[in-house]
Scaffold this active site. Structure first.
Site, short mmCIF file in Angstrom:
data_model
loop_
_atom_site.label_atom_id
_atom_site.label_comp_id
_atom_site.label_asym_id
_atom_site.label_seq_id
_atom_site.Cartn_x
_atom_site.Cartn_y
_atom_site.Cartn_z
N ASN A 1 3.67 -1.24 -8.37
CA ASN A 1 3.48 -2.64 -7.97
C ASN A 1 2.19 -3.11 -8.63
OD1 ASN A 1 3.04 -5.06 -6.74
ND2 ASN A 1 2.79 -4.23 -4.66
N HIS B 1 5.75 -7.16 1.59
CA HIS B 1 4.51 -6.41 1.37
C HIS B 1 3.44 -6.92 2.34
CE1 HIS B 1 0.95 -4.79 -0.54
NE2 HIS B 1 1.74 -3.96 -1.18
P1 13P Z 1 -2.74 0.90 -3.86
O1 13P Z 1 -1.97 2.04 -4.52
O2 13P Z 1 -3.60 0.16 -4.82
O3 13P Z 1 -3.42 1.35 -2.63
O4 13P Z 1 -1.63 -0.17 -3.40
C1 13P Z 1 -0.54 0.26 -2.68
C2 13P Z 1 0.41 -0.86 -2.55
O5 13P Z 1 0.13 -1.83 -1.85
C3 13P Z 1 1.67 -0.80 -3.31
O6 13P Z 1 2.54 -1.80 -2.93
#
Ligand code: 13P
Length: 252
Positions: free
Chosen positions: A10, A98
């Site tokens: 993501n 999300h």
């Molecule tokens: P991080 O891996 O930067 O903690 O983000 C996780 C996330 O929100 C993926 O959707």
């Protein structure tokens, strides 16, 4: 039940044309060099890069997804993008619910459910995100919060082919603080037991549940190895092809 893991990046609101396309090409190269990799690989760039990234990844075996979609197919919704539009430019997946959308845009479970239903109607796999905040965990409400979000966010007709769950504890996102393997397995196993009630045992057994929250090359192996963790939804570490690939390579 052996579920094929999914490693999903993501990218969030990161990347201009040149670096986004270079990153996509870097991931495609790595995927091509490793034909036997035992997982599916997906990248979810920002909307502005979707078409270019879809082109850069064509034929590579790496899938492309959106980070959000509107619940309607078309109409007067300035600034929004429908699931049908995502499908049209080559997406196969879309992330819905999300925690950053829930927080920044006030998305409720009902909104997330409508978006997931729209994704299904458009022929996309919906990656439905749930997860508790630190305050909720400290209050001992982790399982209850995830249960409520899961039940409220899953549309009718959700099954293992059209839906992936992402458990992303809010306190672990972008903080460098990862859930311990015990914490992750506890919630993942709980989510699967709740899925049995919502989609039936067969689909619950097949449905992939990803972990997300500061997953990186150093901690991915032990998380992905957990019985009910079927891959990862990776933010920061998906912005470098090397790091993203180091995570994917943990899939046996
Ligand atoms: P991080 O891996 O930067 O903690 O983000 C996780 C996330 O929100 C993926 O959707």
């Amino acid at each position: 039940m052996s579920r094929r893991p999914l490693i999903a990046g993501n990218w969030k609101m990161n990347g201009l044309s040149a670096d986004g396309i270079a990153l996509a090409k870097g991931v495609a190269e790595k995927r091509k060099a490793e034909a036997a990799l035992a997982c599916d690989v997906l990248v979810c760039p920002p909307f502005t890069l979707l078409a270019d990234v879809a082109r850069a990844l064509a034929g590579s075996g790496v899938a492309v997804g959106g980070q959000d979609c509107h619940a309607k197919v078309s109409g007067a919704h300035t600034g929004d993008t429908s699931a049908t539009m995502l499908k049209d430019i080559g997406c196969s997946h879309v992330i819905v619910g999300h925690s950053e959308r829930r927080t920044d845009h006030g998305e409720t479970d009902a909104v997330v459910k409508a978006k997931a239903a729209a994704a299904h109607a458009a022929g996309l796999v919906a990656i439905v995100c749930i997860g508790e905040t630190l305050a909720q965990r400290d209050d001992g409400r982790t399982l209850e919060v995830n249960k409520t979000q899961l039940k409220g966010s899953l549309p009718e007709g959700a099954n293992a082919a059209n839906t992936v769950i992402a458990y992303e504890p809010v306190w672990a996102i972008g903080t460098g603080r990862t859930a311990t393997p015990e914490q992750a397995q506890e919630v993942h196993a709980f989510i699967r037991s709740e899925l049995v009630k919502l989609v039936g045992e067969t689909e619950a057994d097949k449905m992939r549940i990803l972990y997300g929250g500061s997953m990186k090359p150093e901690n991915a192996a032990q998380l992905i190895a957990l019985a009910d963790v079927d891959g990862g939804l990776i933010g920061g570490a998906s912005l470098k092809a090397e790091d993203f690939w180091a995570i994917a390579r943990n899939c046996a």
